[in-house]
Enzyme design. Structure first.
Site, PDB file in Angstrom:
ATOM      1  N   TRP A 184       0.836  -1.200   0.000  1.00  0.00           N
ATOM      2  CA  TRP A 184       0.000   0.000   0.000  1.00  0.00           C
ATOM      3  C   TRP A 184       0.872   1.253   0.000  1.00  0.00           C
ATOM      4  O   TRP A 184       0.536   2.260  -0.628  1.00  0.00           O
ATOM      5  CB  TRP A 184      -0.904   0.003   1.228  1.00  0.00           C
ATOM      6  N   HIS A 185       2.005   1.192   0.694  1.00  0.00           N
ATOM      7  CA  HIS A 185       2.867   2.363   0.777  1.00  0.00           C
ATOM      8  C   HIS A 185       3.558   2.666  -0.549  1.00  0.00           C
ATOM      9  O   HIS A 185       3.900   3.825  -0.808  1.00  0.00           O
ATOM     10  CB  HIS A 185       3.917   2.174   1.871  1.00  0.00           C
ATOM     11  N   GLY A 186       3.807   1.677  -1.347  1.00  0.00           N
ATOM     12  CA  GLY A 186       4.464   1.949  -2.616  1.00  0.00           C
ATOM     13  C   GLY A 186       4.585   0.711  -3.477  1.00  0.00           C
ATOM     14  O   GLY A 186       4.727  -0.407  -2.976  1.00  0.00           O
TER      15      GLY A 186
END
Length: 475
Positions: A324-326
């Site tokens: 989700w962060h990257g």
């Protein structure tokens, strides 16, 4: 539009006046706030507003479809299709390039020629955050935890500008009920809002921005050119930078919402004072941690299906949290490392409950040793998070052991003071801060304005020139 800019100051003054002028008339106030939020969002790129509107439309249609199904299987199918439709824009904008590159590379390794079209897609600001809020709304409708909101309320819930681009991730039951009540300007906690806003600006502008330019960016940009002390201090500095940057943003967001008469959930609670990684995640990005727990970990089975399944659920949750962060492997590995930390912690807790592992002594020395160990584990993981690849992260960690005799010009007194300032705040007692806030709240408007102006002058004087984007804007 960045918070610590003249553009936002002018925008907020206009919105603040319009908000309180129209507050008594919801039929006018709600469209006004939606329009203002869309202007705020479109300031980066006006095309983004169409994506936000599309996600809002899909979300409400999905929620209505789920709500109208009374047969269990049809209701579940409607939920699955609704969540898939809601998350589809995020998957395209954030992960299409990552997917195509990795599919192509995997096929090539097997001697196959697969060439899906490679499209350069710009990631819209904040799409990860408002997509998670949209999913929470649809799932809460499915569970019966929340009722269908009006179209206007749903559009305002997802677009409300204080939380729009980098959180906190506000649940439907935390914001939508506040949209239907009339706010009293006499009840606004102006002093508390200014405390959060000024504190957030100080953390972002003075500490985070300074550490980024002074040591973090040089060290992570070219580890081979720096000594072991510089790399170690650079990693610790990044831990302080990302905390001050992200918690600073959410403090400003919560403070801005306060000035408009809204309450947002707390997002950080002294995370580096944690004595275990489990406790760290109860204190760091708390709205995301709760989202992952309630909408991913528990639906996977949580800890209800035995130890092995619990470890698997923790790993899946954190791997997806990393993704989700990257859209890059170093974020996935970062999430997997935290999943391993949490699984080991859960295993130790189980052993202690069964009497097979002794409880650590309950002494201040042991507590500080636990905090140091937890902070070290978190910093190792932050190295993966900040580096541009897994290979760079490994090189950085290796560099902490191999270059202790080289000079360390980047380890300066201001850098150490900035790091200390960021870390000391994790352990200061609450009472002095509460007394200071109480004293601030007793000031009359003119002395309060002078105090705020003085703090803003101090921030602009101490901080570096220019306004760097908040780290979490890229997520």
């Amino acid at each position: 539009m960045l918070f610590p800019t003249t553009d936002f100051a002018i925008f907020f003054c206009l919105v603040f006046l319009g908000h309180w002028w129209l507050n008594h008339n919801p039929r006018v106030w709600k469209p006004f706030m939606i329009a203002a939020s869309y202007v705020f969002y479109g300031w980066w790129n006006w095309r983004y507003v169409f994506l936000l509107a599309a996600v809002s439309l899909i979300t409400q249609v999905a929620a209505i479809a789920v709500d109208r199904q009374h047969h269990a299987k049809r209701r579940t199918l409607a939920l699955a299709l609704g969540v898939a439709a809601t998350i589809a824009p995020l998957l395209y904008f954030k992960y299409y390039g990552f997917f195509t590159v990795n599919v192509t590379n995997a096929a090539t390794s097997f001697g196959l020629h697969v060439a899906p079209p490679l499209i350069q897609v710009v990631l819209p600001v904040g799409v990860s955050f408002y997509t998670f809020m949209a999913i929470a709304y649809v799932v809460d409708i499915y569970r019966g935890d929340f009722e269908i909101a009006s179209w206007v309320d749903l559009f305002l819930y997802l677009s409300f500008f204080p939380h729009l681009v980098a959180g906190p991730i506000v649940r439907p039951n935390e914001l939508i009920p506040q949209l239907v009540v009339r706010r009293d300007p006499r009840q606004i906690d102006v002093a508390g809002a200014m405390w959060l806003i000024l504190g957030g600006l100080f953390k972002k502008v003075v500490i985070a921005n300074y550490l980024a330019g002074a040591i973090v960016d040089p060290v992570f940009g070219d580890p081979a050119r720096h000594s072991s002390p510089e790399v170690v201090i650079g990693i610790v500095a990044y831990a302080v930078q990302i905390y001050c940057d992200f918690s600073g943003y959410t403090d400003i967001a919560i403070g801005v919402a306060k000035l408009l008469g809204f309450r947002f959930p707390q997002n950080f609670d002294r995370p580096y004072s944690a004595r275990s990684v489990q406790e760290f995640w109860r204190r760091w990005h708390m709205t995301l941690s709760r989202w992952l727990r309630d909408y991913l970990y528990i639906p996977l089975g949580g800890n209800r299906k035995g130890s092995a399944r619990t470890y698997l659920n923790l790993m899946i949750t954190m791997l997806l949290g990393g993704l989700w962060h990257g859209a890059a492997w170093h974020f996935v590995v970062w999430g997997g490392l935290h999943g391993a930390y949490l699984a080991v912690g859960h295993w130790k807790d189980g052993k202690r409950e069964a009497g097979q592992l002794a409880e650590p002594p309950d002494t201040p020395l042991v507590h500080w040793m636990q905090r140091l160990a937890t902070f070290t584990l978190v910093c190792i993981a932050w190295t993966l998070f900040r580096a541009d690849s897994v290979a760079t992260a490994v090189a950085l960690l290796a560099r902490t052991l191999t270059a202790w005799r080289l000079p360390s010009p980047l380890v300066t007194t201001p850098v150490l003071l900035a790091i200390s300032a960021g870390l000391v705040t994790q352990f200061l007692p609450h009472r002095p801060a509460e007394r200071l806030k109480a004293a601030l709240s007793r000031l009359r408007p003119v002395p309060l304005g002078i105090t705020v102006a003085g703090v803003l002058f101090l921030i602009t004087t101490l901080g570096p020139r220019g306004v760097a984007p908040f780290i979490y804007f890229q997520f």
